[in-house]
Write an enzyme that holds these catalytic residues in place. Structure first.
Site, short mmCIF file in Angstrom:
data_model
loop_
_atom_site.label_atom_id
_atom_site.label_comp_id
_atom_site.label_asym_id
_atom_site.label_seq_id
_atom_site.Cartn_x
_atom_site.Cartn_y
_atom_site.Cartn_z
N GLY A 46 32.63 33.18 27.70
CA GLY A 46 32.25 34.62 27.74
C GLY A 46 33.12 35.45 28.34
CD GLN A 48 35.63 37.35 34.89
OE1 GLN A 48 36.80 37.12 35.15
NE2 GLN A 48 35.24 38.47 35.61
NE ARG A 68 24.95 24.48 28.54
CZ ARG A 68 24.39 23.78 29.71
NH1 ARG A 68 24.09 22.55 29.52
NH2 ARG A 68 24.17 24.26 30.69
CG HIS A 132 30.10 34.71 42.26
ND1 HIS A 132 30.42 35.42 43.38
CD2 HIS A 132 28.74 34.78 42.10
CE1 HIS A 132 29.37 35.91 44.03
NE2 HIS A 132 28.28 35.50 43.07
N GLY A 158 35.24 40.81 33.28
CA GLY A 158 36.27 39.82 32.59
C GLY A 158 37.07 40.82 31.80
CD GLU A 393 34.74 44.84 41.32
OE1 GLU A 393 34.08 44.10 40.33
OE2 GLU A 393 34.77 44.40 42.36
#
EC number: 1.1.1.86
Length: 491
Positions: A46, A48, A68, A132, A158, A393
């Site tokens: 995705g 990140q 997957r 995380h 990301g 941030e």
């Protein structure tokens, strides 16, 4: 709630909350050496996963993606992200047994099931990394004793990890080694090399703990980084339109205004941001910020208390089990706000105009940054960590709003951040809505102080002294000296 944090003694809880050391640049002199010729497999592709992988490949590392089987067969977005960028892709069974470093960059909600699926395939003495620590700290997942567990946590979405890297800079990054899983004492060296590969060393790296990262990250994203920006966007837009500002102009002023205003914050803190205002506007923004702080402080404290106790995580995980009912309801409400649905004007807005007509927005930023910082420090989080999670941030999040408003911000932040943002916004708007609506029209969408530019000198001196003496300004000035390659976002 039973989890890793709540299983610790009070002494150990405080010790881990207070773990934070700013790392010197020369500590990264080995660059990516320990990861050269290592097989690195990222689980998930995705925001990140893709962008960290692109940076690491550009830094000379061997990157593959484990997805997957269903994602590969159905050619889902994660498969497209990886294959369209010419990465090797395989199933868990195909790639993970060969990996020296496995990086779990799937959504937080999926971590428990993903770790359960991949852990049997991780080879003996390999390294497992997170960006995380929610799965370890809040869900209490235990990892096999021979596996080294590290964290490399860029402090932004990301997309911005990649954009800052391409600018020749990076994003502030927290690294940590899980104290229960460092059997060979290699965790810190691997985390340093990983942070170097993503460009984090250029912006500043904090040696932290899983606990400190999770508790500060949840607090920052729920309150200032996402929650305040969302609440401020919706209320400021509604106020401007009610006061006669053309809606398309109001939409643009907010959508791009956060990015412009917080660019000043990024380079020179709250002091520099407030200095971009005229003297009368600065005094008025100061008054509004103080009032907002008073009204929102109990809400900030409740969020921090619920994060420390685990109540927030329990509530969110109950929503996960309920098919994200709360999250999806709040997401739909956000998508249907007038701000989100109003197209921005094509009319040019000059950089200074965002400040001149954005006094209320500046006040929201100042109030949110200071409150988030103060509340985290009161809870035992070290100032350096609180600075990154409250101030530094913020412009990176604001940059996502500039692309596609709140939709983009909530799309690219983590699932835990999105839920926390909505939770804060749902409570914050009723707290401050009447106050915001009672303010004079000149604080949003119109230039403030056009009638008179005179101010009381002593009052101005006092306000300037207060701004410069706040602890977030002092620690920020010190940390920004390390950011010698910092690049502009707003052009």
């Amino acid at each position: 709630m039973t989890n890793y944090f709540n299983s610790l003694s009070l002494r150990d809880q405080l010790a881990q909350l207070g773990t934070c050391r700013f790392m010197e640049l020369d500590e990264f002199s080995n660059e990516v050496a320990v990861l050269k010729d290592k097989k690195i497999v990222i689980v998930g592709c995705g925001a990140q996963g893709l962008n960290q992988g692109l940076n690491m490949r550009d830094s000379g590392l061997d990157i593959s993606y484990a997805l997957r089987e269903g994602a590969i067969k159905e050619k889902r977005q994660s498969w497209k992200n990886a294959t369209e960028n010419n990465f090797n892709v395989g199933t868990y069974e195909e790639l993970i047994p060969k990996a020296d470093l496995v990086i779990n960059l799937t959504p937080d909600k999926q971590h428990t099931s993903v770790i359960k699926a991949i852990q049997p395939h991780i080879k003996k003495d390999a390294v497992l990394s997170y960006s995380h620590g929610f799965n370890i700290v809040e869900e209490g997942t235990k990892i096999r004793e021979d596996i080294t567990v590290i964290m490399v946590a860029p402090k932004c979405p990301g997309t911005e990890v990649r954009e800052e890297y391409k600018r020749g800079f990076g994003v502030p990054t927290l690294i940590a080694v899980h104290p229960e899983n460092d059997p060979h004492g290699i965790g810190l060296d691997w985390a340093k090399a990983y942070a170097y590969a993503t460009g984090g060393h250029r912006a500043g790296v904090l040696e932290s703990s899983f606990v400190a990262e999770v508790k500060s990250d949840l607090m920052g994203e729920q309150t200032m980084l996402c929650g305040v920006l969302q609440t401020g966007s919706i209320l400021t837009f509604d106020k401007m339109v009610a006061d006669g500002v053309e809606p398309n102009y109001a939409a643009k002023l907010i959508q791009y205004g956060w990015e412009t205003i917080t660019e000043a914050l990024k380079h020179g803190g709250i002091t520099n941001m407030m200095d971009r205002l005229s003297n009368p506007a600065k005094l008025r923004a100061n008054e509004i910020a103080e009032e907002l702080k008073e009204k929102m402080r109990p809400l900030f404290q409740k969020h921090m208390d619920d994060i420390i106790s685990g109540e927030f995580s329990s509530r969110m995980m109950r929503d996960w089990a309920n098919d994200d009912k709360e999250l999806l309801t709040w997401r739909a409400e956000t998508e249907n706000t007038a701000f989100e649905k109003t197209e921005a004007t094509s009319e040019e807005i000059k950089e200074q105009e965002y400040f001149d007509k954005g006094v209320l927005m500046v006040a929201f930023v100042r109030a949110g940054v200071e409150l988030a910082f103060e509340t985290m420090v009161e809870a035992g989080i070290i100032e350096e960590s609180a600075y990154y999670e409250s101030l530094h941030e913020t412009p990176l999040i604001a940059n996502t709003i500039a692309r596609k408003k709140l939709y983009e911000m909530n799309r690219v932040i983590s699932d835990t951040a999105e839920y926390g943002c909505y939770l804060f916004d749902h409570a914050a708007k009723p707290l401050v809505k009447d106050y915001v609506n009672s303010l004079e029209p000149e604080v949003a969408g119109k230039k403030f102080g056009t009638d008179c530019n005179g101010v009381d000198n002593q009052k101005l001196i006092h306000v300037n002294d207060d701004l410069r003496s706040h602890p977030v300004e002092k620690v920020g000035a010190r940390l920004r000296t390390a950011m010698t390659a910092m690049k502009k976002i707003y052009a």
